[in-house]
Design a protein around this motif. Sequence first.
Motif, PDB file in Angstrom:
ATOM      1  N   SER A   1       2.384  -1.326  -2.862  1.00  0.00           N
ATOM      2  CA  SER A   1       1.187  -0.584  -2.523  1.00  0.00           C
ATOM      3  C   SER A   1      -0.161  -1.130  -3.113  1.00  0.00           C
ATOM      4  O   SER A   1      -0.199  -1.632  -4.133  1.00  0.00           O
ATOM      5  CB  SER A   1       1.291   0.959  -3.301  1.00  0.00           C
ATOM      6  OG  SER A   1       2.719   1.414  -2.869  1.00  0.00           O
ATOM      7  N   SER A   2      -1.103  -0.751  -2.162  1.00  0.00           N
ATOM      8  CA  SER A   2      -2.342  -1.390  -2.593  1.00  0.00           C
ATOM      9  C   SER A   2      -3.095  -0.689  -3.603  1.00  0.00           C
ATOM     10  O   SER A   2      -4.085  -1.324  -4.383  1.00  0.00           O
ATOM     11  CB  SER A   2      -3.210  -1.381  -1.248  1.00  0.00           C
ATOM     12  OG  SER A   2      -3.727  -0.174  -0.950  1.00  0.00           O
TER      13      SER A   2
ATOM     14  N   LEU B   1       0.489   0.602   7.041  1.00  0.00           N
ATOM     15  CA  LEU B   1       1.838   0.883   6.366  1.00  0.00           C
ATOM     16  C   LEU B   1       2.915   0.189   7.074  1.00  0.00           C
ATOM     17  O   LEU B   1       3.296   0.362   8.393  1.00  0.00           O
ATOM     18  CB  LEU B   1       1.998   2.497   6.659  1.00  0.00           C
ATOM     19  CG  LEU B   1       0.795   3.171   6.037  1.00  0.00           C
ATOM     20  CD1 LEU B   1       0.802   4.910   6.338  1.00  0.00           C
ATOM     21  CD2 LEU B   1       0.689   3.185   4.437  1.00  0.00           C
TER      22      LEU B   1
ATOM     23  N   VAL C   1       0.634  -0.535   2.387  1.00  0.00           N
ATOM     24  CA  VAL C   1       1.799  -0.381   1.710  1.00  0.00           C
ATOM     25  C   VAL C   1       2.487  -1.526   2.660  1.00  0.00           C
ATOM     26  O   VAL C   1       2.785  -1.508   3.789  1.00  0.00           O
ATOM     27  CB  VAL C   1       2.628   0.928   1.818  1.00  0.00           C
ATOM     28  CG1 VAL C   1       3.933   0.559   1.365  1.00  0.00           C
ATOM     29  CG2 VAL C   1       1.745   1.857   1.072  1.00  0.00           C
TER      30      VAL C   1
ATOM     31  N   THR D   1      -5.854   1.099   7.311  1.00  0.00           N
ATOM     32  CA  THR D   1      -4.605   1.668   6.609  1.00  0.00           C
ATOM     33  C   THR D   1      -3.634   0.873   7.186  1.00  0.00           C
ATOM     34  O   THR D   1      -3.581   1.125   8.571  1.00  0.00           O
ATOM     35  CB  THR D   1      -4.420   3.239   6.705  1.00  0.00           C
ATOM     36  OG1 THR D   1      -5.536   3.796   6.206  1.00  0.00           O
ATOM     37  CG2 THR D   1      -3.392   3.586   6.111  1.00  0.00           C
TER      38      THR D   1
ATOM     39  N   LEU E   1       8.166   0.007  -3.908  1.00  0.00           N
ATOM     40  CA  LEU E   1       7.182   0.574  -3.382  1.00  0.00           C
ATOM     41  C   LEU E   1       5.771   0.511  -4.372  1.00  0.00           C
ATOM     42  O   LEU E   1       4.687   0.187  -4.014  1.00  0.00           O
ATOM     43  CB  LEU E   1       7.199   2.213  -3.508  1.00  0.00           C
ATOM     44  CG  LEU E   1       6.133   3.000  -2.989  1.00  0.00           C
ATOM     45  CD1 LEU E   1       5.451   2.587  -1.573  1.00  0.00           C
ATOM     46  CD2 LEU E   1       6.445   4.532  -2.738  1.00  0.00           C
ATOM     47  N   GLU E   2       6.032   0.464  -5.455  1.00  0.00           N
ATOM     48  CA  GLU E   2       5.149   0.081  -6.600  1.00  0.00           C
ATOM     49  C   GLU E   2       4.330  -1.238  -6.345  1.00  0.00           C
ATOM     50  O   GLU E   2       3.120  -1.038  -6.213  1.00  0.00           O
ATOM     51  CB  GLU E   2       5.744   0.166  -7.879  1.00  0.00           C
ATOM     52  CG  GLU E   2       4.647   0.114  -9.019  1.00  0.00           C
ATOM     53  CD  GLU E   2       5.055   0.240 -10.505  1.00  0.00           C
ATOM     54  OE1 GLU E   2       4.206  -0.157 -11.422  1.00  0.00           O
ATOM     55  OE2 GLU E   2       6.171   0.702 -10.488  1.00  0.00           O
TER      56      GLU E   2
ATOM     57  N   ASP F   1       5.407   8.136  -2.894  1.00  0.00           N
ATOM     58  CA  ASP F   1       6.530   8.433  -3.505  1.00  0.00           C
ATOM     59  C   ASP F   1       6.895   9.847  -3.727  1.00  0.00           C
ATOM     60  O   ASP F   1       7.982  10.255  -3.635  1.00  0.00           O
ATOM     61  CB  ASP F   1       6.042   8.163  -4.965  1.00  0.00           C
ATOM     62  CG  ASP F   1       7.327   7.674  -5.893  1.00  0.00           C
ATOM     63  OD1 ASP F   1       8.523   7.351  -5.418  1.00  0.00           O
ATOM     64  OD2 ASP F   1       7.436   7.799  -7.233  1.00  0.00           O
TER      65      ASP F   1
ATOM     66  N   ARG G   1      -6.142   0.786   2.362  1.00  0.00           N
ATOM     67  CA  ARG G   1      -4.861   1.486   1.799  1.00  0.00           C
ATOM     68  C   ARG G   1      -3.884   0.718   2.648  1.00  0.00           C
ATOM     69  O   ARG G   1      -3.756   0.429   3.814  1.00  0.00           O
ATOM     70  CB  ARG G   1      -4.797   2.939   2.517  1.00  0.00           C
ATOM     71  CG  ARG G   1      -5.796   3.942   1.735  1.00  0.00           C
ATOM     72  CD  ARG G   1      -5.951   5.225   2.318  1.00  0.00           C
ATOM     73  NE  ARG G   1      -6.740   4.880   3.750  1.00  0.00           N
ATOM     74  CZ  ARG G   1      -7.872   4.759   3.793  1.00  0.00           C
ATOM     75  NH1 ARG G   1      -8.713   5.019   2.728  1.00  0.00           N
ATOM     76  NH2 ARG G   1      -8.655   4.720   5.113  1.00  0.00           N
TER      77      ARG G   1
ATOM     78  N   VAL H   1      -2.096   5.799  -3.124  1.00  0.00           N
ATOM     79  CA  VAL H   1      -1.336   5.257  -1.911  1.00  0.00           C
ATOM     80  C   VAL H   1       0.260   5.620  -2.449  1.00  0.00           C
ATOM     81  O   VAL H   1       1.084   6.435  -1.832  1.00  0.00           O
ATOM     82  CB  VAL H   1      -1.668   4.325  -1.422  1.00  0.00           C
ATOM     83  CG1 VAL H   1      -0.393   3.922  -0.321  1.00  0.00           C
ATOM     84  CG2 VAL H   1      -2.862   4.186  -0.670  1.00  0.00           C
ATOM     85  N   ARG H   2       0.515   5.038  -3.684  1.00  0.00           N
ATOM     86  CA  ARG H   2       1.814   4.799  -4.087  1.00  0.00           C
ATOM     87  C   ARG H   2       2.409   6.192  -4.386  1.00  0.00           C
ATOM     88  O   ARG H   2       3.450   6.763  -4.254  1.00  0.00           O
ATOM     89  CB  ARG H   2       2.073   4.019  -5.125  1.00  0.00           C
ATOM     90  CG  ARG H   2       3.487   3.923  -5.546  1.00  0.00           C
ATOM     91  CD  ARG H   2       3.925   3.204  -6.986  1.00  0.00           C
ATOM     92  NE  ARG H   2       3.245   4.086  -8.095  1.00  0.00           N
ATOM     93  CZ  ARG H   2       3.496   5.269  -8.532  1.00  0.00           C
ATOM     94  NH1 ARG H   2       4.686   5.817  -8.090  1.00  0.00           N
ATOM     95  NH2 ARG H   2       3.211   6.126  -9.419  1.00  0.00           N
TER      96      ARG H   2
END
Length: 166
Positions: free
Chosen positions: A144-145, A116, A132, A114, A140-141, A154, A130, A149-150
Amino acid sequence: MGLFDRLRGDDDGRVVFLGIDGVPLDLVEDHPDVFENLTDIAEAGSAGRLESIVPPESSACWPSLTTGVNPGETGVYGFQDREIDSYETYVPMGQHVKATRLWDRVTDAGRDATVLNVPVTFPPSTRIQRQVSGFLSPDLESASSDESVRETLDGLDYRIDVNAKL
């Protein structure tokens, strides 16, 4: 199962690397009352000072930090790099990092990763479970993978970073 339930996973060992760009360890250690959460994390795990690279710019530092090699091997030298044999410039993105990232090694070993909000990772890798992307991601959209997650982030009013256009 939500994002954070998946992060907790089973009882297998976990490693978390938390990097805070531009915050020297001395500042946290000298003000534990201000940085309560970071102090608790350091006391429960470990913390240490990192020496920077040359040039000491975030866009060059993060690829070096996450690959273990210097900018000459990552191919990322700053916020704006020059095309080979040209005066044309570009803003380095994830695909410009030539060295193998830590999370690629983790994934290659059959483990989940993961990632981020790490700079110079846009667009998110399709190999990471995962992800971002961080600084300089447009939103963000697109950073994000995957949708779960998004949606989770969000719902938490997560922000990748400040508006880089400012």
